[in-house]
Design a protein around this motif. Sequence first.
Motif, PDB file in Angstrom:
ATOM      1  N   LEU A 123       0.874  -1.137   0.145  1.00 32.99           N
ATOM      2  CA  LEU A 123      -0.124   0.314  -0.063  1.00 32.99           C
ATOM      3  C   LEU A 123       0.809   1.172   0.563  1.00 32.99           C
ATOM      4  O   LEU A 123       0.007   2.473  -0.906  1.00 32.99           O
ATOM      5  CB  LEU A 123      -0.807   0.210   1.192  1.00 32.99           C
ATOM      6  CG  LEU A 123      -1.827  -1.114   1.459  1.00 32.99           C
ATOM      7  CD1 LEU A 123      -3.010  -1.237   2.722  1.00 32.99           C
ATOM      8  CD2 LEU A 123      -2.528  -1.151  -0.167  1.00 32.99           C
ATOM      9  N   ALA A 124       1.817   1.379  -0.010  1.00 35.70           N
ATOM     10  CA  ALA A 124       3.011   2.651   0.847  1.00 35.70           C
ATOM     11  C   ALA A 124       3.501   2.591  -0.812  1.00 35.70           C
ATOM     12  O   ALA A 124       2.891   3.962  -0.605  1.00 35.70           O
ATOM     13  CB  ALA A 124       3.875   2.176   2.064  1.00 35.70           C
ATOM     14  N   ALA A 125       3.889   1.907  -1.460  1.00 31.94           N
ATOM     15  CA  ALA A 125       4.166   2.040  -2.613  1.00 31.94           C
ATOM     16  C   ALA A 125       2.744   1.926  -3.922  1.00 31.94           C
ATOM     17  O   ALA A 125       2.750   3.161  -4.533  1.00 31.94           O
ATOM     18  CB  ALA A 125       4.872   0.875  -3.602  1.00 31.94           C
ATOM     19  N   ALA A 126       2.027   1.721  -3.301  1.00 29.15           N
ATOM     20  CA  ALA A 126       0.754   2.084  -3.830  1.00 29.15           C
ATOM     21  C   ALA A 126       0.258   3.593  -4.129  1.00 29.15           C
ATOM     22  O   ALA A 126       0.017   4.454  -5.323  1.00 29.15           O
ATOM     23  CB  ALA A 126      -0.263   1.879  -4.147  1.00 29.15           C
ATOM     24  N   ARG A 127       0.588   4.270  -2.462  1.00 30.35           N
ATOM     25  CA  ARG A 127       0.274   5.884  -2.770  1.00 30.35           C
ATOM     26  C   ARG A 127       1.206   6.503  -3.253  1.00 30.35           C
ATOM     27  O   ARG A 127       0.896   7.870  -3.563  1.00 30.35           O
ATOM     28  CB  ARG A 127       0.083   5.648  -1.189  1.00 30.35           C
ATOM     29  CG  ARG A 127      -1.337   5.758  -0.246  1.00 30.35           C
ATOM     30  CD  ARG A 127      -1.348   6.215   0.785  1.00 30.35           C
ATOM     31  NE  ARG A 127      -0.132   5.709   1.973  1.00 30.35           N
ATOM     32  CZ  ARG A 127      -0.015   4.215   2.668  1.00 30.35           C
ATOM     33  NH1 ARG A 127      -0.797   3.686   2.670  1.00 30.35           N
ATOM     34  NH2 ARG A 127       0.822   4.241   3.170  1.00 30.35           N
ATOM     35  N   GLU A 128       2.442   6.037  -3.204  1.00 26.37           N
ATOM     36  CA  GLU A 128       3.660   6.245  -3.878  1.00 26.37           C
ATOM     37  C   GLU A 128       3.157   6.690  -5.354  1.00 26.37           C
ATOM     38  O   GLU A 128       3.246   8.397  -5.834  1.00 26.37           O
ATOM     39  CB  GLU A 128       5.096   6.357  -3.925  1.00 26.37           C
ATOM     40  CG  GLU A 128       6.344   7.265  -3.874  1.00 26.37           C
ATOM     41  CD  GLU A 128       6.696   6.558  -4.245  1.00 26.37           C
ATOM     42  OE1 GLU A 128       7.990   6.558  -4.873  1.00 26.37           O
ATOM     43  OE2 GLU A 128       7.429   5.675  -3.003  1.00 26.37           O
ATOM     44  N   LEU A 129       2.764   5.872  -6.037  1.00 30.28           N
ATOM     45  CA  LEU A 129       2.760   5.517  -7.477  1.00 30.28           C
ATOM     46  C   LEU A 129       1.126   6.682  -7.467  1.00 30.28           C
ATOM     47  O   LEU A 129       1.263   7.834  -8.812  1.00 30.28           O
ATOM     48  CB  LEU A 129       2.469   4.642  -7.844  1.00 30.28           C
ATOM     49  CG  LEU A 129       3.876   4.116  -8.232  1.00 30.28           C
ATOM     50  CD1 LEU A 129       3.945   2.651  -8.694  1.00 30.28           C
ATOM     51  CD2 LEU A 129       5.040   4.465  -8.510  1.00 30.28           C
ATOM     52  N   ILE A 130       0.081   6.241  -7.256  1.00 28.17           N
ATOM     53  CA  ILE A 130      -1.074   7.271  -7.476  1.00 28.17           C
ATOM     54  C   ILE A 130      -0.570   8.796  -7.559  1.00 28.17           C
ATOM     55  O   ILE A 130      -1.497   9.266  -7.637  1.00 28.17           O
ATOM     56  CB  ILE A 130      -1.851   6.691  -6.145  1.00 28.17           C
ATOM     57  CG1 ILE A 130      -2.116   5.458  -6.531  1.00 28.17           C
ATOM     58  CG2 ILE A 130      -3.197   7.417  -6.044  1.00 28.17           C
ATOM     59  CD1 ILE A 130      -3.224   4.843  -5.050  1.00 28.17           C
ATOM     60  N   ARG A 174       2.114  10.411  -7.903  1.00 31.26           N
ATOM     61  CA  ARG A 174       2.779  10.851  -8.431  1.00 31.26           C
ATOM     62  C   ARG A 174       2.076  11.409 -10.303  1.00 31.26           C
ATOM     63  O   ARG A 174       1.860  12.248 -11.224  1.00 31.26           O
ATOM     64  CB  ARG A 174       3.512   9.522  -9.120  1.00 31.26           C
ATOM     65  CG  ARG A 174       4.866  10.247  -8.359  1.00 31.26           C
ATOM     66  CD  ARG A 174       5.478   9.169  -8.816  1.00 31.26           C
ATOM     67  NE  ARG A 174       7.008   8.724  -8.055  1.00 31.26           N
ATOM     68  CZ  ARG A 174       7.620   7.746  -8.394  1.00 31.26           C
ATOM     69  NH1 ARG A 174       7.706   6.928  -9.212  1.00 31.26           N
ATOM     70  NH2 ARG A 174       8.270   7.437  -6.972  1.00 31.26           N
ATOM     71  N   ALA A 175       0.455  10.438  -9.871  1.00 33.58           N
ATOM     72  CA  ALA A 175       0.303  10.075 -10.937  1.00 33.58           C
ATOM     73  C   ALA A 175      -1.067  10.897 -11.388  1.00 33.58           C
ATOM     74  O   ALA A 175      -1.728  11.842 -12.091  1.00 33.58           O
ATOM     75  CB  ALA A 175      -1.137   8.231 -11.644  1.00 33.58           C
ATOM     76  N   ALA A 176      -1.716  10.857 -10.047  1.00 31.29           N
ATOM     77  CA  ALA A 176      -2.548  12.625  -9.192  1.00 31.29           C
ATOM     78  C   ALA A 176      -2.149  13.790  -9.808  1.00 31.29           C
ATOM     79  O   ALA A 176      -2.600  14.727 -10.332  1.00 31.29           O
ATOM     80  CB  ALA A 176      -2.626  12.646  -8.215  1.00 31.29           C
ATOM     81  N   GLU A 177      -0.497  14.026  -9.568  1.00 30.54           N
ATOM     82  CA  GLU A 177       0.177  15.301  -9.721  1.00 30.54           C
ATOM     83  C   GLU A 177       0.548  15.753 -11.596  1.00 30.54           C
ATOM     84  O   GLU A 177       0.439  16.613 -11.877  1.00 30.54           O
ATOM     85  CB  GLU A 177       1.596  15.330  -9.386  1.00 30.54           C
ATOM     86  CG  GLU A 177       1.816  15.460  -7.241  1.00 30.54           C
ATOM     87  CD  GLU A 177       2.704  14.908  -6.996  1.00 30.54           C
ATOM     88  OE1 GLU A 177       3.891  14.995  -7.818  1.00 30.54           O
ATOM     89  OE2 GLU A 177       2.810  15.323  -5.828  1.00 30.54           O
ATOM     90  N   GLU A 214      -6.083  16.166 -13.630  1.00 24.46           N
ATOM     91  CA  GLU A 214      -7.863  16.625 -14.195  1.00 24.46           C
ATOM     92  C   GLU A 214      -8.282  14.913 -14.221  1.00 24.46           C
ATOM     93  O   GLU A 214      -9.501  14.518 -14.551  1.00 24.46           O
ATOM     94  CB  GLU A 214      -7.899  16.671 -15.789  1.00 24.46           C
ATOM     95  CG  GLU A 214      -7.095  15.966 -16.497  1.00 24.46           C
ATOM     96  CD  GLU A 214      -5.802  16.235 -17.159  1.00 24.46           C
ATOM     97  OE1 GLU A 214      -5.085  15.345 -17.851  1.00 24.46           O
ATOM     98  OE2 GLU A 214      -5.081  17.202 -16.164  1.00 24.46           O
ATOM     99  N   SER A 215      -7.329  14.012 -14.087  1.00 22.49           N
ATOM    100  CA  SER A 215      -8.163  12.572 -14.134  1.00 22.49           C
ATOM    101  C   SER A 215      -8.895  12.502 -12.713  1.00 22.49           C
ATOM    102  O   SER A 215      -7.711  12.663 -12.060  1.00 22.49           O
ATOM    103  CB  SER A 215      -6.753  12.031 -14.250  1.00 22.49           C
ATOM    104  OG  SER A 215      -6.823  10.448 -14.152  1.00 22.49           O
ATOM    105  N   SER A 216      -9.512  11.705 -12.686  1.00 23.70           N
ATOM    106  CA  SER A 216     -10.506  10.870 -11.408  1.00 23.70           C
ATOM    107  C   SER A 216      -9.194  10.043 -11.243  1.00 23.70           C
ATOM    108  O   SER A 216      -9.799   9.066 -10.205  1.00 23.70           O
ATOM    109  CB  SER A 216     -11.672  10.200 -11.804  1.00 23.70           C
ATOM    110  OG  SER A 216     -11.682   9.699 -12.868  1.00 23.70           O
ATOM    111  N   ALA A 217      -9.274   8.849 -12.291  1.00 14.85           N
ATOM    112  CA  ALA A 217      -8.681   7.390 -11.609  1.00 14.85           C
ATOM    113  C   ALA A 217      -7.505   7.572 -10.416  1.00 14.85           C
ATOM    114  O   ALA A 217      -7.150   6.505  -9.761  1.00 14.85           O
ATOM    115  CB  ALA A 217      -8.030   7.386 -13.094  1.00 14.85           C
ATOM    116  N   PRO A 218      -6.936   8.279  -9.975  1.00 12.82           N
ATOM    117  CA  PRO A 218      -5.842   8.163  -9.307  1.00 12.82           C
ATOM    118  C   PRO A 218      -6.372   8.311  -8.247  1.00 12.82           C
ATOM    119  O   PRO A 218      -6.178   7.818  -6.848  1.00 12.82           O
ATOM    120  CB  PRO A 218      -4.890   9.495  -9.070  1.00 12.82           C
ATOM    121  CG  PRO A 218      -4.446   9.656 -10.546  1.00 12.82           C
ATOM    122  CD  PRO A 218      -6.200   9.389 -11.346  1.00 12.82           C
TER     123      PRO A 218
END
Length: 126
Positions: free
Chosen positions: A10-17, A19-22, A26-30
Amino acid sequence: MTALIAFRELAAARELIQRAAEAWPESSAPRVLAARVALEEGKPDVAISELDRAGTNGAGPAMLAVRGRARLLLGELATAAKDLDTALEEFPGDVALLVARSEIDLRRGDARAAVARAERAHAAHP
């Protein structure tokens, strides 16, 4: 990211999420993925907050599935059932959705409906 969530990294997932949000604000996916992480951490209120931040442009079946599971954990059975039923229209054999919806049936005292959904889940993935 989905694999990281599935393997409870989960920590690794949060980090990638993050980055994706940044990268794609405009994307809702992250935000939907962040909500899934929050659910895995047992934080349905955080999951709902993330989905609220996602807005309505991502209000498809995946978002409804996450929101329905979060509402179930919060005890909001009527709105959870509505979200899960809508998601099941798109993903009728999704085991996680069927199990969550079965739990609502059980909490409402409808064992017959819960068993029927459990049988559908088993038939989808014997």
